[in-house]
Design an enzyme around this catalytic site. Structure first.
Site, PDB file in Angstrom:
ATOM      1  N   ARG A 246      14.649  -4.317  49.915  1.00 29.46           N
ATOM      2  CA  ARG A 246      15.345  -3.157  49.796  1.00 29.46           C
ATOM      3  C   ARG A 246      14.678  -2.485  48.763  1.00 29.46           C
ATOM      4  O   ARG A 246      14.048  -3.225  48.015  1.00 29.46           O
ATOM      5  CB  ARG A 246      16.880  -3.421  49.422  1.00 29.46           C
ATOM      6  CG  ARG A 246      17.604  -3.547  50.466  1.00 29.46           C
ATOM      7  CD  ARG A 246      17.801  -2.554  51.553  1.00 29.46           C
ATOM      8  NE  ARG A 246      18.655  -2.771  52.786  1.00 29.46           N
ATOM      9  CZ  ARG A 246      18.503  -3.083  53.847  1.00 29.46           C
ATOM     10  NH1 ARG A 246      17.236  -3.537  54.031  1.00 29.46           N
ATOM     11  NH2 ARG A 246      19.389  -3.355  54.870  1.00 29.46           N
ATOM     12  N   GLU A 275      15.648   6.842  51.302  1.00 30.59           N
ATOM     13  CA  GLU A 275      14.939   6.754  52.662  1.00 30.59           C
ATOM     14  C   GLU A 275      15.562   7.811  53.570  1.00 30.59           C
ATOM     15  O   GLU A 275      16.525   8.294  53.732  1.00 30.59           O
ATOM     16  CB  GLU A 275      15.192   5.490  53.216  1.00 30.59           C
ATOM     17  CG  GLU A 275      14.357   4.324  52.665  1.00 30.59           C
ATOM     18  CD  GLU A 275      14.825   2.869  53.043  1.00 30.59           C
ATOM     19  OE1 GLU A 275      15.867   3.043  54.142  1.00 30.59           O
ATOM     20  OE2 GLU A 275      14.280   1.962  52.837  1.00 30.59           O
ATOM     21  N   HIS A 294      10.845   1.894  57.100  1.00 35.20           N
ATOM     22  CA  HIS A 294      11.913   1.001  57.303  1.00 35.20           C
ATOM     23  C   HIS A 294      11.946   0.439  58.671  1.00 35.20           C
ATOM     24  O   HIS A 294      12.869   0.667  59.343  1.00 35.20           O
ATOM     25  CB  HIS A 294      13.363   1.463  56.745  1.00 35.20           C
ATOM     26  CG  HIS A 294      14.045   0.077  56.376  1.00 35.20           C
ATOM     27  ND1 HIS A 294      15.229   0.243  55.760  1.00 35.20           N
ATOM     28  CD2 HIS A 294      14.181  -1.052  56.792  1.00 35.20           C
ATOM     29  CE1 HIS A 294      15.795  -0.803  55.440  1.00 35.20           C
ATOM     30  NE2 HIS A 294      15.121  -1.648  56.198  1.00 35.20           N
TER      31      HIS A 294
END
Length: 329
Positions: A246, A275, A294
């Site tokens: 993360r 993000e 991601h």
């Protein structure tokens, strides 16, 4: 009288059955009983459309981002969900809340496209579960959700292989300087090295000895900014930092400084904060940094397993059973 081909067929069967019963009325009482039960069964078939009986057979309703839309569950997995549920796209729900709010019993969260806040929870009086696709739930306020009597689940373990794959891809891409070679600034080195593995008893020793440091931990209060200025200062100048956990596990400002001062050689990231990163962020302009959006779990096989697991958890919540993957505050 209801007039339709189906009803005419039922009436014909009804007449034939009545005649048969009449011809055999001198028979055993048990035979007459079965005849009456047959007639009763036929009468149950004549049900007007839209009745409460049909409504009782409707599938439970789940709220989700439009399948196939950016940030949503892949369209090809729609049948897997619709086998058990009726899907209400979030965009449609926003336009017609009064029509759908009371019917929604589960919320499918895929990424961060749906913000699960107090306003949304208050608008869903019969919500039983927030079902998250993926392991990380740091984007969900679990105490808040639980305060509404709603359970939370995730999909652990099914993402392990795909996440490991992306970690190794990032390590190799950074080691062979794939991005830099593509840009044209430098050709990748073509050399081989023998590699040995050594167990380190402390994190400090690990950081000081490793050529590649890969972070693979859950985000928690204990791991928030686990890697910061102190940790980067311990790393070798030729080391590569890789993060597939993360974004908030790393002090991102300290990472930028470590790269600018050449305290480490390179970085490869599948996760950041926020993000996505702003287009003018320093990390995006560095030739020795790889940033992915991601996508560590984004394979068809893993996504399918995630959706199936989400369905399993949602069904458990709706039937009052224990959620196999419940996440508690």
């Amino acid at each position: 009288m209801i007039s339709s081909p189906r009803c005419e067929l039922i009436n014909e069967n009804y007449t034939a059955a009545a005649t048969a019963c009449d011809n055999n009325r001198k028979g055993f009482a048990l035979t007459n009983f079965f005849c009456m039960m047959f007639l009763f069964g036929l009468s149950l078939l004549i049900v007007p459309s839209g009745s409460n009986s049909l409504k009782a057979m409707e599938k439970p309703v789940v709220l989700a981002t439009t399948l196939g839309a950016p940030g949503g569950i892949y369209k090809c997995f729609e049948s897997c969900i619709e086998r058990h549920f009726t899907i209400v796209p979030y965009e449609r729900f926003v336009q017609r809340k009064e029509q759908f709010a009371a019917r929604i019993q589960a919320l499918f969260v895929w990424g961060t496209s749906i913000k699960v806040d107090r306003e949304l929870l208050q608008s869903l009086p019969n919500l039983k579960a927030v079902v998250n696709g993926g392991v990380g739930v740091d984007h969900l306020d679990i105490p808040l959700i639980n305060s509404f009597g709603v359970k939370v689940s995730n999909t652990p373990h099914v993402v392990d292989n795909a996440t490991a794959d992306i970690g190794m891809c990032l390590m190799l891409a950074s080691a062979r300087r794939i991005v830099e070679g593509k840009i044209g600034d430098i050709w990748s080195e073509n050399e081989e090295k023998s590699v040995g593995a050594t167990y380190c008893v402390s994190m400090d020793e690990l950081l000081q000895k490793s050529d590649f440091i890969m972070v693979v931990v859950n985000l928690s209060p204990q791991t928030h900014k686990l890697i910061g200025a102190k940790e980067f200062a311990m790393m070798k100048p030729n080391s590569t930092f890789i993060n597939i956990s993360r974004g908030l596990v790393v002090d991102q400002d300290a990472l930028v400084e470590a790269l600018q001062k050449k305290m480490i050689r390179a970085a490869a990231l599948d996760v950041t904060y926020p993000e996505p990163l702003p287009r003018d962020h320093s990390l995006l302009s560095m030739p020795n940094v790889i940033v992915l959006p991601h996508v560590g779990t984004h394979t068809m096989e893993t996504s399918q397993l995630m959706v199936k697991r989400m369905v399993t958890n949602a069904l458990a919540a709706l039937t009052g059973d224990q959620l196999p993957d419940e996440v508690k505050a």
